[in-house]
Design a protein around this motif. Structure first.
Motif: not given
Ligand SMILES: Nc1ncnc2c1ncn2[C@@H]1O[C@H](COP(=O)(O)OP(=O)(O)O)[C@@H](O)[C@H]1O
Ligand SMILES: [Mg+2]
Lengths: 272, 292
Positions: A65, A193-194
């Motif tokens: 991240s 991000d995911e």
């Protein structure tokens, strides 16, 4: 079942993409990041081609991240954040003096882990990025809102209730709305991000499908915990471990024939 | 042995709860019964439409409108002072101030609400009014303006504290989304954070209004005792609360019609604040649900 459909689609289009673009869009040169005294990234060098999908994988806490958020300077808000090395987009170092962060973020959009629509109507969510740029003309907004929602494969589900509060949508729909909202600003890079980690398998498949479509026009960097997902959506994969980029290369190569033992054992599920 | 102790404590706590509930019910009951005796003599229509309130004079009128006007006027002035300042403080503390500053300044601000209201009352009468008289010729010694302004200062913490909590409760993810699309800090605050906290902010404002309506000491001391159907802030007015103080502390015979006006006006006040508090409760509940 669903996933196999996606795979087929990918393979049929895969060849055209290879020919399409080869220019470098994103680069990091010996990048390191500190939070206070703690060094969480070191010596990360990566070159990412335009119109490709790059997956960042690795165990939790390894700095994925942090690395992703370097590209839209989202780490700037963290106390004691410091970086070394160069982060480059379209040939420009984005941390040098005179870079307007707001302008940068209009070029580099971001989709977050948990769907985070504003507590406003569906329409206003997508129009937001335009309104803050001073675009308030209804015809212009209408057009871009519709186009963006269509691009995010959400139009058929919401076209009749654009005035409804976005929070009434399901999680998967909310995430596609967040993607539409990002697209409306017309960035050239999308950081994710995911983006599917909070979603059910069907919604996840739709997002993956969408990522594949978006690759035609955007450069996409995606953090994922899910190995299968990385394999399905990405052209290139970077494996991070303890703040270092252990291996970076063609996704197929990384998954079938990794150079590093660490990569191999992570992918085969021995840790992480 | 332990069982018995638990039993006693449990019943004791129940008793406390019961006493509180019974007191509330008792107050409402007394108010209602006494108000009924009043409304047997004076019709509700007269009470609500007569434009004069002179129960203590020989020519008696029982129109509550002048008292409502006084209450309304002082409350509006108070809100005009408290809302912008309170919101300004809330926005600054939540969005701009360093954490340590926020931690020290918040309790200090809440002290404003802890100053005895009688002190505020005399401050309005002896400091604010003489000062304003230098600027506004024709300002009466007793007036709605000074009382309203000082009451506004008193309720600032109601607004700043609750609004700050509401702003603070807006998830970080929404701010990040706004920044991520290229919003400046100011745009993020005004287009995302404040609208997202709007129900909490509204609830705080309503609660502050309710507090201003019920405030007694400041208006009794500084606003005067002249009920009149006026919205002129430089004139003396009388609020519902100030009237109740006047009658309760005067020598009106117990049980007389004049005396029962206390209960008629009291119940009006109760209904007013009850409605406002209910709205505030409902609004803030709605906002808590939003982020579950
Ligand atoms: N705001 C922060 N302040 C200090 N340390 C942080 C902060 N955010 C993340 N970290 C640390 O930085 C490291 C990398 O975090 P992150 O980039 O979130 O990893 P990942 O996304 O791979 O799970 C972790 O050790 C984490 O504890
Ligand atoms: Mg992460």
């Amino acid at each position: 079942m669903i996933t196999s459909v996606i795979k087929e689609k990918k393979n049929s289009k895969g060849m055209q993409d290879k020919i399409k673009q080869n220019s470098i869009k994103l680069e990091s040169e010996n990048v390191g990041v500190f939070y206070g005294h703690k060094k969480v990234l070191q010596n990360v060098t990566m070159r990412i081609q335009a119109n490709t999908v790059t997956a960042l994988i690795g165990p939790s806490g390894c700095g994925k991240s942090t690395y992703l958020r370097l590209f839209n300077r989202m780490n700037d808000y963290i106390d004691n954040f410091r970086k070394e090395g160069d982060v480059i987009i379209d040939g420009n170092e984005i941390y040098k003096k005179g870079i307007e962060i707001e302008e940068l973020r209009k070029t580099v959009g971001m989709v977050f882990q948990k769907p985070n629509p504003f507590p406003k109507s569906i329409y206003e969510n997508v129009a937001y990025g335009l309104r803050i740029q001073g675009i308030n003309k209804k015809s212009a907004l209408d057009e871009i809102v519709e186009k963006s929602i269509k691009q995010a494969a959400l139009w058929d589900e919401v076209k009749d209730d654009l005035k409804k509060n976005a929070l009434t949508l399901s999680g998967g729909q909310q995430q596609r709305l967040c993607i539409a909202r990002t697209l409306a600003v017309q960035p050239s890079v999308i950081l994710m991000d995911e983006p599917a980690s909070a979603l059910d398998p069907i919604s996840t498949a739709r997002i993956e499908d969408l990522i594949y479509e978006l690759k035609q026009n955007y450069t996409i960097l995606i953090v994922t915990h899910n190995m299968q997902q990385a394999g399905r959506v990405s052209d290139h994969t970077g494996f991070f471990y303890l703040g270092e980029l252990v291996e970076f290369g063609d996704t197929r190569q990384i998954f079938t024939n990794p150079k590093s033992e660490k990569t191999e054992s992570y992918i085969s599920g021995r840790f992480g | 042995m332990l069982k018995a102790k638990e039993y006693i404590i449990e019943k004791g706590l129940l008793l406390c709860a019961l006493i509180t509930a019974l007191t509330t019910i008792g107050i409402i009951l007394v108010l209602t019964i006494e108000a009924i005796t009043f409304f047997k003599e004076i019709s509700l229509v007269d009470f609500l439409t007569d434009t004069q309130w002179t129960p203590l004079y020989s020519e008696k009128h029982f129109g509550v409108l002048p008292l409502l006007a006084g209450t309304f006027l002082t409350t509006v002035i108070a809100i005009l002072v408290a809302l912008p300042i309170g919101m300004g403080i809330a926005i600054y503390l939540s969005e701009y101030a360093p954490k340590s500053f926020r931690k020290t300044i918040k309790p200090l601000l809440e002290l404003l609400a802890a100053v005895p209201t009688v002190v505020y009352g005399f401050f309005a009468l002896m400091v604010v009014t003489p000062f304003l008289q230098k600027i506004i010729p024709g300002l009466s010694g007793f007036n709605a303006l000074s009382a309203g302004i000082v009451m506004g200062v008193m309720i600032i913490p109601f607004i700043s504290s609750m609004s700050e909590d509401a702003l603070h409760a807006v998830p970080k993810s929404l701010r990040e989304a706004a920044y991520g699309m290229g919003s400046t800090r100011l745009q993020t605050v005004f287009k995302v954070t404040i609208p997202s906290a709007s129900s909490g902010i509204t609830a705080s404002a309503i609660l502050a209004i309710s507090r201003a309506i019920g405030e007694t000491m400041i208006v009794a001391i500084a606003a005067g005792q002249m009920p009149g159907l006026t919205f002129n802030p430089i004139k003396p007015v009388q609020t519902i609360t100030a009237y109740i103080v006047q009658v309760s502390s005067g020598d009106v015979p117990f049980g007389s019609l004049e005396h029962s006006t206390i209960f008629a006006t009291g119940i009006s006040l109760f209904v007013l604040t009850f409605i406002l508090n209910s709205i505030s409760f409902w609004v803030s509940k709605k906002y808590h649900r939003q982020y579950e």
